[in-house]
Design a protein around this motif. Structure first.
Motif, PDB file in Angstrom:
ATOM      1  N   GLU A 134       0.829  -1.203   0.000  1.00 44.80           N
ATOM      2  CA  GLU A 134       0.000   0.000   0.000  1.00 44.80           C
ATOM      3  C   GLU A 134       0.865   1.255   0.000  1.00 44.80           C
ATOM      4  OE1 GLU A 134      -2.887  -0.283   3.173  1.00 44.80           O
ATOM      5  OE2 GLU A 134      -3.726  -2.120   2.334  1.00 44.80           O
ATOM      6  N   ALA A 135       1.950   1.227   0.776  1.00 49.69           N
ATOM      7  CA  ALA A 135       2.871   2.369   0.792  1.00 49.69           C
ATOM      8  C   ALA A 135       3.512   2.543  -0.586  1.00 49.69           C
ATOM      9  CB  ALA A 135       3.943   2.165   1.858  1.00 49.69           C
ATOM     10  N   TRP A 136       3.869   1.414  -1.220  1.00 52.91           N
ATOM     11  CA  TRP A 136       4.458   1.481  -2.560  1.00 52.91           C
ATOM     12  C   TRP A 136       3.452   2.063  -3.552  1.00 52.91           C
ATOM     13  CZ3 TRP A 136       3.051  -0.767  -7.184  1.00 52.91           C
ATOM     14  CH2 TRP A 136       3.967  -0.618  -8.225  1.00 52.91           C
ATOM     15  N   LYS A 137       2.185   1.632  -3.462  1.00 52.66           N
ATOM     16  CA  LYS A 137       1.155   2.151  -4.372  1.00 52.66           C
ATOM     17  C   LYS A 137       0.963   3.656  -4.190  1.00 52.66           C
ATOM     18  CE  LYS A 137      -1.576  -2.032  -5.081  1.00 52.66           C
ATOM     19  NZ  LYS A 137      -2.861  -2.707  -4.823  1.00 52.66           N
ATOM     20  N   LYS A 138       0.973   4.129  -2.938  1.00 52.55           N
ATOM     21  CA  LYS A 138       0.843   5.569  -2.686  1.00 52.55           C
ATOM     22  C   LYS A 138       2.017   6.324  -3.298  1.00 52.55           C
ATOM     23  CE  LYS A 138      -1.930   5.353   1.518  1.00 52.55           C
ATOM     24  NZ  LYS A 138      -1.966   5.592   2.965  1.00 52.55           N
ATOM     25  N   LYS A 139       3.203   5.752  -3.140  1.00 49.14           N
ATOM     26  CA  LYS A 139       4.404   6.373  -3.710  1.00 49.14           C
ATOM     27  C   LYS A 139       4.297   6.409  -5.235  1.00 49.14           C
ATOM     28  CE  LYS A 139       9.390   5.656  -4.070  1.00 49.14           C
ATOM     29  NZ  LYS A 139      10.511   4.777  -3.709  1.00 49.14           N
ATOM     30  N   ALA A 140       3.859   5.301  -5.823  1.00 51.64           N
ATOM     31  CA  ALA A 140       3.710   5.231  -7.278  1.00 51.64           C
ATOM     32  C   ALA A 140       2.670   6.229  -7.762  1.00 51.64           C
ATOM     33  CB  ALA A 140       3.323   3.811  -7.698  1.00 51.64           C
ATOM     34  N   GLN A 193       9.810  11.373 -22.551  1.00 55.16           N
ATOM     35  CA  GLN A 193       9.668   9.935 -22.778  1.00 55.16           C
ATOM     36  C   GLN A 193      10.761   9.151 -22.043  1.00 55.16           C
ATOM     37  OE1 GLN A 193       9.668   9.796 -27.062  1.00 55.16           O
ATOM     38  NE2 GLN A 193       7.411   9.788 -27.188  1.00 55.16           N
ATOM     39  N   GLN A 194      11.970   9.675 -22.077  1.00 55.14           N
ATOM     40  CA  GLN A 194      13.070   9.011 -21.380  1.00 55.14           C
ATOM     41  C   GLN A 194      12.804   8.979 -19.867  1.00 55.14           C
ATOM     42  OE1 GLN A 194      16.580  11.150 -22.608  1.00 55.14           O
ATOM     43  NE2 GLN A 194      16.831   9.925 -24.480  1.00 55.14           N
ATOM     44  N   LYS A 195      12.336  10.099 -19.358  1.00 49.84           N
ATOM     45  CA  LYS A 195      12.037  10.164 -17.932  1.00 49.84           C
ATOM     46  C   LYS A 195      10.927   9.171 -17.568  1.00 49.84           C
ATOM     47  CE  LYS A 195      11.129  13.308 -14.148  1.00 49.84           C
ATOM     48  NZ  LYS A 195      11.032  14.685 -13.694  1.00 49.84           N
ATOM     49  N   GLN A 196       9.925   9.065 -18.442  1.00 51.28           N
ATOM     50  CA  GLN A 196       8.835   8.123 -18.199  1.00 51.28           C
ATOM     51  C   GLN A 196       9.365   6.687 -18.159  1.00 51.28           C
ATOM     52  OE1 GLN A 196       5.849   7.887 -21.283  1.00 51.28           O
ATOM     53  NE2 GLN A 196       4.355   6.964 -19.895  1.00 51.28           N
ATOM     54  N   GLN A 197      10.239   6.337 -19.085  1.00 55.74           N
ATOM     55  CA  GLN A 197      10.812   4.991 -19.110  1.00 55.74           C
ATOM     56  C   GLN A 197      11.609   4.706 -17.842  1.00 55.74           C
ATOM     57  OE1 GLN A 197      13.023   4.925 -22.779  1.00 55.74           O
ATOM     58  NE2 GLN A 197      11.291   4.089 -23.955  1.00 55.74           N
ATOM     59  N   VAL A 198      12.414   5.664 -17.408  1.00 48.59           N
ATOM     60  CA  VAL A 198      13.215   5.502 -16.199  1.00 48.59           C
ATOM     61  C   VAL A 198      12.304   5.300 -14.981  1.00 48.59           C
ATOM     62  CG1 VAL A 198      14.798   6.683 -14.600  1.00 48.59           C
ATOM     63  CG2 VAL A 198      15.243   6.723 -17.062  1.00 48.59           C
ATOM     64  N   LEU A 199      11.268   6.113 -14.891  1.00 46.76           N
ATOM     65  CA  LEU A 199      10.328   5.991 -13.770  1.00 46.76           C
ATOM     66  C   LEU A 199       9.621   4.632 -13.790  1.00 46.76           C
ATOM     67  CD1 LEU A 199       8.671   9.547 -13.628  1.00 46.76           C
ATOM     68  CD2 LEU A 199      10.176   8.506 -11.931  1.00 46.76           C
ATOM     69  N   GLN A 200       9.204   4.195 -14.959  1.00 47.49           N
ATOM     70  CA  GLN A 200       8.532   2.897 -15.064  1.00 47.49           C
ATOM     71  C   GLN A 200       9.466   1.761 -14.662  1.00 47.49           C
ATOM     72  OE1 GLN A 200       7.130   2.964 -19.139  1.00 47.49           O
ATOM     73  NE2 GLN A 200       5.065   3.590 -18.525  1.00 47.49           N
ATOM     74  N   GLN A 201      10.712   1.825 -15.117  1.00 40.72           N
ATOM     75  CA  GLN A 201      11.684   0.781 -14.763  1.00 40.72           C
ATOM     76  C   GLN A 201      11.951   0.773 -13.260  1.00 40.72           C
ATOM     77  OE1 GLN A 201      15.014   1.740 -17.282  1.00 40.72           O
ATOM     78  NE2 GLN A 201      14.193   0.589 -19.036  1.00 40.72           N
ATOM     79  N   LYS A 202      12.079   1.961 -12.697  1.00 41.07           N
ATOM     80  CA  LYS A 202      12.336   2.063 -11.256  1.00 41.07           C
ATOM     81  C   LYS A 202      11.168   1.483 -10.454  1.00 41.07           C
ATOM     82  CE  LYS A 202      13.198   5.336  -7.547  1.00 41.07           C
ATOM     83  NZ  LYS A 202      13.157   6.703  -7.098  1.00 41.07           N
ATOM     84  N   MET A 203       9.961   1.827 -10.838  1.00 38.04           N
ATOM     85  CA  MET A 203       8.785   1.344 -10.113  1.00 38.04           C
ATOM     86  C   MET A 203       8.619  -0.167 -10.300  1.00 38.04           C
ATOM     87  SD  MET A 203       8.028   3.997  -8.545  1.00 38.04           S
ATOM     88  CE  MET A 203       6.585   3.455  -7.666  1.00 38.04           C
ATOM     89  N   GLN A 204       8.883  -0.659 -11.502  1.00 37.18           N
ATOM     90  CA  GLN A 204       8.799  -2.094 -11.749  1.00 37.18           C
ATOM     91  C   GLN A 204       9.852  -2.842 -10.928  1.00 37.18           C
ATOM     92  OE1 GLN A 204       9.444  -3.213 -15.858  1.00 37.18           O
ATOM     93  NE2 GLN A 204       8.446  -5.197 -15.581  1.00 37.18           N
ATOM     94  N   PHE A 205      11.053  -2.290 -10.844  1.00 37.45           N
ATOM     95  CA  PHE A 205      12.120  -2.903 -10.049  1.00 37.45           C
ATOM     96  C   PHE A 205      11.719  -2.966  -8.577  1.00 37.45           C
ATOM     97  CE2 PHE A 205      15.973  -2.471  -7.432  1.00 37.45           C
ATOM     98  CZ  PHE A 205      16.633  -3.635  -7.804  1.00 37.45           C
ATOM     99  N   GLN A 232       8.739  -2.974  -7.332  1.00 42.98           N
ATOM    100  CA  GLN A 232       7.641  -3.937  -7.170  1.00 42.98           C
ATOM    101  C   GLN A 232       8.191  -5.372  -7.192  1.00 42.98           C
ATOM    102  OE1 GLN A 232       4.610  -3.922 -10.240  1.00 42.98           O
ATOM    103  NE2 GLN A 232       3.052  -4.514  -8.749  1.00 42.98           N
ATOM    104  N   GLN A 233       9.140  -5.651  -8.067  1.00 46.95           N
ATOM    105  CA  GLN A 233       9.759  -6.977  -8.126  1.00 46.95           C
ATOM    106  C   GLN A 233      10.509  -7.280  -6.829  1.00 46.95           C
ATOM    107  OE1 GLN A 233      12.148  -6.742 -11.680  1.00 46.95           O
ATOM    108  NE2 GLN A 233      10.523  -7.583 -12.984  1.00 46.95           N
ATOM    109  N   GLN A 234      11.216  -6.288  -6.313  1.00 43.53           N
ATOM    110  CA  GLN A 234      11.952  -6.465  -5.053  1.00 43.53           C
ATOM    111  C   GLN A 234      10.992  -6.794  -3.915  1.00 43.53           C
ATOM    112  OE1 GLN A 234      15.046  -6.910  -6.303  1.00 43.53           O
ATOM    113  NE2 GLN A 234      15.828  -5.870  -4.524  1.00 43.53           N
TER     114      GLN A 234
END
Length: 173
Positions: A50-56, A90-102, A104-106
């Protein structure tokens, strides 16, 4: 004839001296799912999720605001400058998506590691319980893998093991 008599007597003695095999079974799914420590681990990770979702959501909202501001700047800029701004976005969006996906995987891997550790702990507990209570076998069953197709209630150790496991966990807390 005497030898046959002694052989028969010896066989009776050996058979009567053999220890009765004690067999029980547990429903693995019930023991794991009703184990209080598992419930606590799930609650802990649910709070983290839930904390991760709020951050996202917060990062997503900030990015949307940046997109809106960039769109205003694009309208006022030359085509070359507009392309640079959009490319950077677009680059910033990709970086943010990768960071959030990482992240979530962790979180998922961390949860799975704790659950795997908990399952090992339960298996060890059942093994020790079996030894302490002189069981020859304690079988495991579940809806997914029904290795025990039938067992009498007196051989069902599910609730007994679960109660003992939860009592031990309460002591450790």
């Amino acid at each position: 004839m005497k030898n046959i008599f002694y052989l028969g007597l010896l066989s009776i003695i050996i058979i009567s001296c053999q220890k009765e095999k004690k067999i029980g079974f547990v429903n693995n799914g019930t023991v794991i799912n009703e184990y209080q420590e598992k419930k606590d681990v799930e609650a802990k990770f649910q709070a983290k999720e839930e904390a991760w979702k709020k951050k996202a959501d917060s990062i997503g909202q900030a990015f949307q605001l940046e997109v809106q501001q960039t769109q205003i700047m694009v309208r006022k800029s030359s085509q070359k400058k507009a392309q640079e701004l959009m490319s950077g976005l677009q680059q910033k969006q990709q970086v943010l998506q990768q960071k959030m996906q990482f992240e979530q995987q962790q979180l998922g891997q961390s949860f799975q590691t704790e659950i795997d550790s908990l399952i090992i702990k339960v298996k060890d507990f059942v093994k020790d319980y079996g030894k302490a209570n002189e069981y020859t076998y304690i079988l495991g069953t579940s809806d997914a893998a029904a290795s025990v197709l039938y067992g009498t209630e007196e051989n069902d150790l599910t609730q007994t093991v679960l109660d003992a496991l939860n009592a031990k966990y309460s002591e450790e807390k």
